[in-house]
Design an enzyme around this catalytic site. Sequence first.
Site, PDB file in Angstrom:
ATOM      1  N   SER A   3       0.959  -1.314  -0.049  1.00  0.00           N
ATOM      2  CA  SER A   3      -0.350  -0.290   0.003  1.00  0.00           C
ATOM      3  C   SER A   3       1.010   1.025   0.325  1.00  0.00           C
ATOM      4  O   SER A   3       1.534   1.118  -1.177  1.00  0.00           O
ATOM      5  CB  SER A   3      -1.128   0.112   1.239  1.00  0.00           C
ATOM      6  N   HIS A   4       0.819   1.931   1.175  1.00  0.00           N
ATOM      7  CA  HIS A   4       1.298   3.415   1.217  1.00  0.00           C
ATOM      8  C   HIS A   4       2.396   2.995   1.783  1.00  0.00           C
ATOM      9  O   HIS A   4       3.009   4.232   2.479  1.00  0.00           O
ATOM     10  CB  HIS A   4       0.151   4.331   1.352  1.00  0.00           C
ATOM     11  N   LYS A  45      -3.391  -8.912   1.136  1.00  0.00           N
ATOM     12  CA  LYS A  45      -4.688  -8.129   1.034  1.00  0.00           C
ATOM     13  C   LYS A  45      -5.600  -9.738   0.420  1.00  0.00           C
ATOM     14  O   LYS A  45      -5.155  -9.368  -1.057  1.00  0.00           O
ATOM     15  CB  LYS A  45      -5.700  -6.528  -0.301  1.00  0.00           C
ATOM     16  N   ASP A  57      -3.230   6.578  -3.411  1.00  0.00           N
ATOM     17  CA  ASP A  57      -2.172   6.260  -2.644  1.00  0.00           C
ATOM     18  C   ASP A  57      -1.225   5.070  -3.886  1.00  0.00           C
ATOM     19  O   ASP A  57      -1.495   4.272  -4.750  1.00  0.00           O
ATOM     20  CB  ASP A  57      -2.630   5.676  -1.416  1.00  0.00           C
ATOM     21  N   ASP A 101      -0.973   1.343  -3.477  1.00  0.00           N
ATOM     22  CA  ASP A 101      -1.938   0.000  -4.438  1.00  0.00           C
ATOM     23  C   ASP A 101      -2.805   0.685  -5.047  1.00  0.00           C
ATOM     24  O   ASP A 101      -4.138  -0.231  -5.478  1.00  0.00           O
ATOM     25  CB  ASP A 101      -2.061  -0.810  -3.375  1.00  0.00           C
ATOM     26  N   ARG A 156      -6.905   3.879  -2.796  1.00  0.00           N
ATOM     27  CA  ARG A 156      -7.508   5.667  -1.756  1.00  0.00           C
ATOM     28  C   ARG A 156      -7.170   6.696  -2.446  1.00  0.00           C
ATOM     29  O   ARG A 156      -6.386   6.449  -3.601  1.00  0.00           O
ATOM     30  CB  ARG A 156      -6.647   5.184  -0.278  1.00  0.00           C
ATOM     31  N   HIS A 200     -10.761   5.679   1.078  1.00  0.00           N
ATOM     32  CA  HIS A 200     -10.956   4.783   0.868  1.00  0.00           C
ATOM     33  C   HIS A 200     -12.560   4.902   0.506  1.00  0.00           C
ATOM     34  O   HIS A 200     -12.917   5.589   1.806  1.00  0.00           O
ATOM     35  CB  HIS A 200     -11.173   3.636   2.116  1.00  0.00           C
TER      36      HIS A 200
END
Length: 467
Positions: A107-108, A117, A241, A243, A246, A328
């Site tokens: 992710s971030h 995930k 972000d 991935d 967001r 999100h």
Amino acid sequence: MNEFVHRFDATVLREYDIRGIVGATLHSADARAIGRTFGTLVRRGGGKKVAVGYDGRLSSPELAKACAEGLVASGIDVVDIGVAATPMLYFAVWHLDADGGIQITGSHNPPDYNGFKLMMGKKSFFGPDIQKLGSMAAKGDVDSGSGKIERKNILADYARRLLKDVKPGRKLKVAWDTGNGAVGVSIRAVVGKLPGEHFVLNEKVDGTFPAHHPDPTVPKNLEQLMNEVKRRGCDLGIAFDGDGDRIGAVDGKGRILWGDQLLILWARDVLKTRPGATIIADVKASQALFDEIVRAGGTPLMWKTGHSLIKAKMAELGAPLAGEMSGHVFFADTFYGFDDALYCGLRLLNIVANSEESLAAMRDKLPQLVNTPELRFECAEERKFKIVEEVKARLRSANAKLSDIDGVRVSTPDGWWLLRASNTQAVLVARCESANEAGLERLKSDLKSALAASGVALPDDVSAGHS
Ligand SMILES: [Zn+2]
């Protein structure tokens, strides 16, 4: 009896995902074990096929390969979609009618992190589900088999699906900042088909994130986008972000619209076709959002922070829209109900392209409240939930007006303040909001005294951001 037994580092199996530092707490063997245990669960549930995707981090291909090996060793067939944003993997699960999905993504988080995930069927796999993988691995409770791996490029199908919901309108000039994250893979296929002019920053997928950190909830990460919007005279700018689940946005004047402000615009739009619908936002969101949902004819619902929790609540209630301060946002009116920031960006463009007003003018007309950003400060893991409980108990005995959906959100004549424990970090989270500065100061001092009674000092330099 199986030969397979595996133990994960104690820190990696988290509330919403699996995450660790590559080479320190997370290794290929963990990825293989995740594939093997998750594959076993899918098979025992009658499933056969799992989609796998991965972000642009340097460690992602290797972890994805090990994870796929684990899946096939459990007898699962893998569809490998290659480098993709997390929502593109979610799309793959729907589009290919897979029995589950695994996205390898940090992710971030900083470049040395990575994680997983997961989706079981069409639902997110989290909380006790993730703990279960750990106990199955430790016991060697896995099945054996020999599945096959197939590579599939779904980019054209994905782009077509996103573009299906684009409405014609006035032509816009838009800057997009993919932050060297995984949205870089899909951005051209989508914005290349849009009317208007589109400028893409940091498109090259690069897991070292050379331009800035890929987290659009931190203002300094949006500076490059703000400058581009001003320099090119864009109508708006959109950021992602790492991935792509967001979103961040800035108006034509380079001012940030936070998650709860964007949700007001989307809620009004969705309620036009879904009058009376329930719209969900997390406990950190501005009161203005809940009030505006009511004004637009909707039914607001405040829910716990955490994208998996919000998604589950949304599915339970059949809500057409939900979102979090963190960016999100989930559309289920005409989309699948997962958090796809590129899709959210298109839905924002629809609104601006079909209005005579600029996004900046819309932002200026939003209710003007004064609030703190999300304040995060460290707190011992074993104390964080207890502190919130202590604060709640004292407020209850003082007959305070409060909501305890997630932590404690206290209403006073000045506005509200929130205190909750992060589910994922040794951190307490707070936020205050009032109609004016003086009210905000009083709320902050209420929060300070509530914390002080539990022996916690609210630091003066608390950082804003998202975990
Ligand atoms: Zn993300």
